[in-house]
Design a protein around this motif. Structure first.
Motif, PDB file in Angstrom:
ATOM      1  N   SER A  78      21.718  68.521   4.211  1.00 25.20           N
ATOM      2  CA  SER A  78      20.776  69.353   3.474  1.00 25.20           C
ATOM      3  C   SER A  78      20.207  68.734   2.198  1.00 25.20           C
ATOM      4  O   SER A  78      19.016  68.896   1.937  1.00 25.20           O
ATOM      5  CB  SER A  78      21.377  70.733   3.218  1.00 25.20           C
ATOM      6  OG  SER A  78      22.742  70.649   2.979  1.00 25.20           O
ATOM      7  N   PRO A  79      20.986  68.007   1.373  1.00 17.30           N
ATOM      8  CA  PRO A  79      20.364  67.459   0.158  1.00 17.30           C
ATOM      9  C   PRO A  79      19.177  66.549   0.465  1.00 17.30           C
ATOM     10  O   PRO A  79      18.193  66.529  -0.270  1.00 17.30           O
ATOM     11  CB  PRO A  79      21.500  66.655  -0.486  1.00 17.30           C
ATOM     12  CG  PRO A  79      22.742  67.191   0.079  1.00 17.30           C
ATOM     13  CD  PRO A  79      22.417  67.656   1.455  1.00 17.30           C
ATOM     14  N   ALA A 108      16.890  66.784   2.606  1.00 17.18           N
ATOM     15  CA  ALA A 108      15.641  67.515   2.816  1.00 17.18           C
ATOM     16  C   ALA A 108      14.947  67.767   1.489  1.00 17.18           C
ATOM     17  O   ALA A 108      13.743  67.524   1.331  1.00 17.18           O
ATOM     18  CB  ALA A 108      15.933  68.838   3.515  1.00 17.18           C
ATOM     19  N   PHE A 109      15.734  68.223   0.491  1.00 15.01           N
ATOM     20  CA  PHE A 109      15.160  68.499  -0.831  1.00 15.01           C
ATOM     21  C   PHE A 109      14.639  67.214  -1.470  1.00 15.01           C
ATOM     22  O   PHE A 109      13.525  67.191  -2.017  1.00 15.01           O
ATOM     23  CB  PHE A 109      16.211  69.126  -1.749  1.00 15.01           C
ATOM     24  CG  PHE A 109      16.547  70.546  -1.418  1.00 15.01           C
ATOM     25  CD1 PHE A 109      15.614  71.550  -1.596  1.00 15.01           C
ATOM     26  CD2 PHE A 109      17.803  70.893  -0.955  1.00 15.01           C
ATOM     27  CE1 PHE A 109      15.921  72.876  -1.308  1.00 15.01           C
ATOM     28  CE2 PHE A 109      18.121  72.208  -0.667  1.00 15.01           C
ATOM     29  CZ  PHE A 109      17.183  73.200  -0.843  1.00 15.01           C
TER      30      PHE A 109
END
Lengths: 196, 211, 199
Positions: C175-176, C178-179
């Protein structure tokens, strides 16, 4: 007040048309969705019980629920191949459903991961098939393993975990080990494989 | 329900799979309403409230109207409990979104009548919540995880807390960031995303937490 | 505005994801691999085009006060349609996208276009607008997914790119990543815009 009734009638009409259309599409697609899910299980079972291509695999029910499967190499159920069972465990980010097959002396024949949603590129390597191969490189190591060897290397077992995905590897290995322990007890206690 | 299940759901919803940072739900308000701490807290409270309400209502509707179980009310009413219960689960998306939209409207009207003070602080955030995917997301998640009524309520409430936690942390950081000197191209959304990325890395540390 | 312009604007100038910051949830959640990104963009574009068309057709018969619920019903119907077709014909894709298929219904791009464009324009230009916005969404998704898959897994659409010695930066598919990816991408586009307006 009259306006509210009119609006409610319009909304009702739109909702009825929409759900009618959806019911129609559902009628068309539902058999396909069910066939997909059945096909997935049937193919999975055949792949974890090699030798049953010309035979039958029958489910064994306990209290109305299918718990495991018995495989035979022939249609008359004379030559037993082994047992198959579905093991489920929570991995890193999802439930992992693994089908495994064992022969009649509980040595692993093959495994097949039916569904998982682990980290792409790490945990998903448990299903990865290298270019030119026909089966998953990680799952190949399960073939021929005994129950007491079913632990990842970090826990002192014989299964090499995937680099960067120990949790996933451990979850799958432990789920197979637990289910197999149960299966072995169940079958030996009930003397199932004597009257096989 | 025993305390252990409660703890697992709560810690899961707030930390391990935080709605914003791990599941990527409710990002629009996360980037949009995180410029000031006050409005972030307001939005967070509104989301906690609506998510808990939505969890309860959608769970009830799904279990008693859509799911193919013998306790389905439509089945009892129209088929007299004869034959197989109808499977209406394919209507869940359309039902849930309409229920949530109606619910938000209803909550808005009730708050306006009952507590004008609360309405002034929460009111402007409520319409934004209809298209907040976190609310629909938590409703679908409750169904997929096969939670019972109380578990669904706990999951809705704690997921809302997780959302608020991420939003308030972000707002606190962004208020400080106002004073920092940044390259022009990085100002606004880009730096917010990158900070969210760093927070997400921190939240990764909770993964695999077990009780 | 001509139809070609209608189409082009969605891709860069009014790109829904990279410039308007709409529909971020599906973009970040399903861009961990290029194949997921393609599936998600196709589903979203389909819903966008169909709902734009239907809403534009019925725009004169819809009372203004209840237009939003009606738009939502139309959009939700098409989303459910996609959900069922995908589960029946592309089970693997349907599994890996999970609930994000249902969540297309709350994608701000779709309701936004219904409200801002389809409810005011003819069916033909609404279809074109839907296609343009869909193309813009797909462009952003595939761009982000390519960066993430290449850096994070060393593959593109599942084909290994660097041989066996490459050690992927796993954080990018988590997930990180993606940001971080979208943050730097938007900053890069801003930088280009600033330079263009400066010169």
């Amino acid at each position: 007040m009259k306006e509210i009734v009119k609006f409610a009638a319009i909304l009702m009409l739109v909702a009825v048309i929409a759900s009618g259309a959806l019911a129609y599409v559902n009628k068309i697609t539902l058999p396909r969705i069910i066939a997909q899910q059945d096909g997935e299980l049937t193919n999975g079972l055949k792949s974890v019980l090699p030798g049953t291509e010309n035979g039958v695999i029958e489910p064994v029910e306990i209290e109305g629920e299918i718990v495991y499967y018995k495989g035979f190499a022939d249609k008359k159920k004379m030559q037993p191949v082994g047992f198959a069972m579905l093991a489920v465990n929570y991995g890193y980010s999802s439930d992992i459903r693994t089908l495994f097959g064992v022969d009649t002396s509980f040595v692993l024949l093959a495994t097949n991961i039916l569904s998982q949603n682990e980290t792409p590129g790490l945990g998903t390597k448990c299903e990865e098939i290298k270019y030119g191969d026909s089966s998953s490189w990680w799952q190949e190591q399960f073939i021929g393993k005994f129950l007491n060897e079913l632990k990842v290397d970090k826990d002192g077992g014989q299964i090499q975990s995937i680099t960067g995905a120990t949790i996933t590897s451990r979850a799958i290995t432990n789920s197979i080990s637990q289910s197999l322990t149960w299966l072995k007890e169940e079958i030996t206690e009930n003397n199932q494989y004597i009257n096989f | 329900m025993d305390f252990h299940t409660f703890l697992v759901i709560a810690v899961g919803a707030i930390f391990v799979s935080n709605f914003v940072l791990m599941r990527f739900l409710g990002l629009c308000p996360y980037i949009g309403v995180s410029k000031q701490l006050d409005s972030a807290v307001g939005m967070g409270m509104a989301v906690i409230f609506v998510m808990s309400m939505a969890s309860v209502v959608t769970w009830t509707i799904y279990t008693y109207f859509l799911a193919p179980t013998p306790s389905n009310i439509l089945f009892k009413l129209f088929m007299g409990s004869q034959g197989t219960p109808p499977d209406l689960t394919y209507l869940r998306t359309i039902t849930f979104i309409l229920v949530i939209a109606t619910l938000v409207q209803l909550v808005e009207m009730i708050i306006q009548k009952v507590s004008p003070g609360l309405y002034r602080s929460l009111g402007i955030y409520l319409p934004l919540i209809t298209t907040n995917c976190a609310v629909l997301g938590v409703s679908l998640l409750n169904i997929d995880s096969e939670y019972n009524f109380i578990q669904a309520l706990v999951n809705g409430f704690t997921s809302g807390i997780g959302f608020t936690l991420a939003l308030v942390l972000m707002a606190g950081l962004r208020e400080k960031l106002e004073l920092a000197r940044l390259p022009k191209a990085m100002q606004g959304a880009p730096v917010a995303f990158i900070m969210a990325g760093c927070m997400s890395i921190a939240f990764l540390g909770f993964a695999g937490l077990k009780f | 505005m001509s139809l070609t312009k209608e189409f082009i604007k969605g891709i860069y100038r009014e790109n829904p994801v990279l410039r308007l910051m709409l529909g971020l949830c599906p973009v970040l959640a399903t861009s961990s691999s290029v194949s997921n990104a393609i599936g998600m963009s196709a589903a979203t574009t389909f819903v966008l085009v169909c709902s734009n068309f239907v809403i534009s057709l019925i725009r004169k018969g819809v009372p203004a006060k209840i237009r939003i619920p009606i738009f939502i019903i139309v959009i939700a119907s098409f989303v459910t349609l996609v959900e069922m077709v995908m589960a029946g014909f592309f089970p693997a894709l349907s599994k890996s996208l999970g609930n994000f298929i249902s969540l297309i219904v709350v994608n701000c791009i779709i309701l936004g276009r219904a409200e801002a464009f389809a409810s005011k324009n003819t069916p033909i230009s609404s279809i074109i607008d839907g296609l343009g916005m869909g193309a813009g969404f797909a462009f952003a998704m595939i761009l982000i997914a390519s960066v993430r898959e290449i850096l994070g897994a060393g593959t593109w659409l599942g084909f290994p790119l660097f041989g066996t010695d490459f050690e992927p930066i796993a954080i990018f598919v988590m997930s990180p990543g993606a940001f971080l990816t979208i943050g730097f991408l938007v900053a890069f586009l801003n930088w280009i815009e600033h330079r263009r307006s400066a010169s």
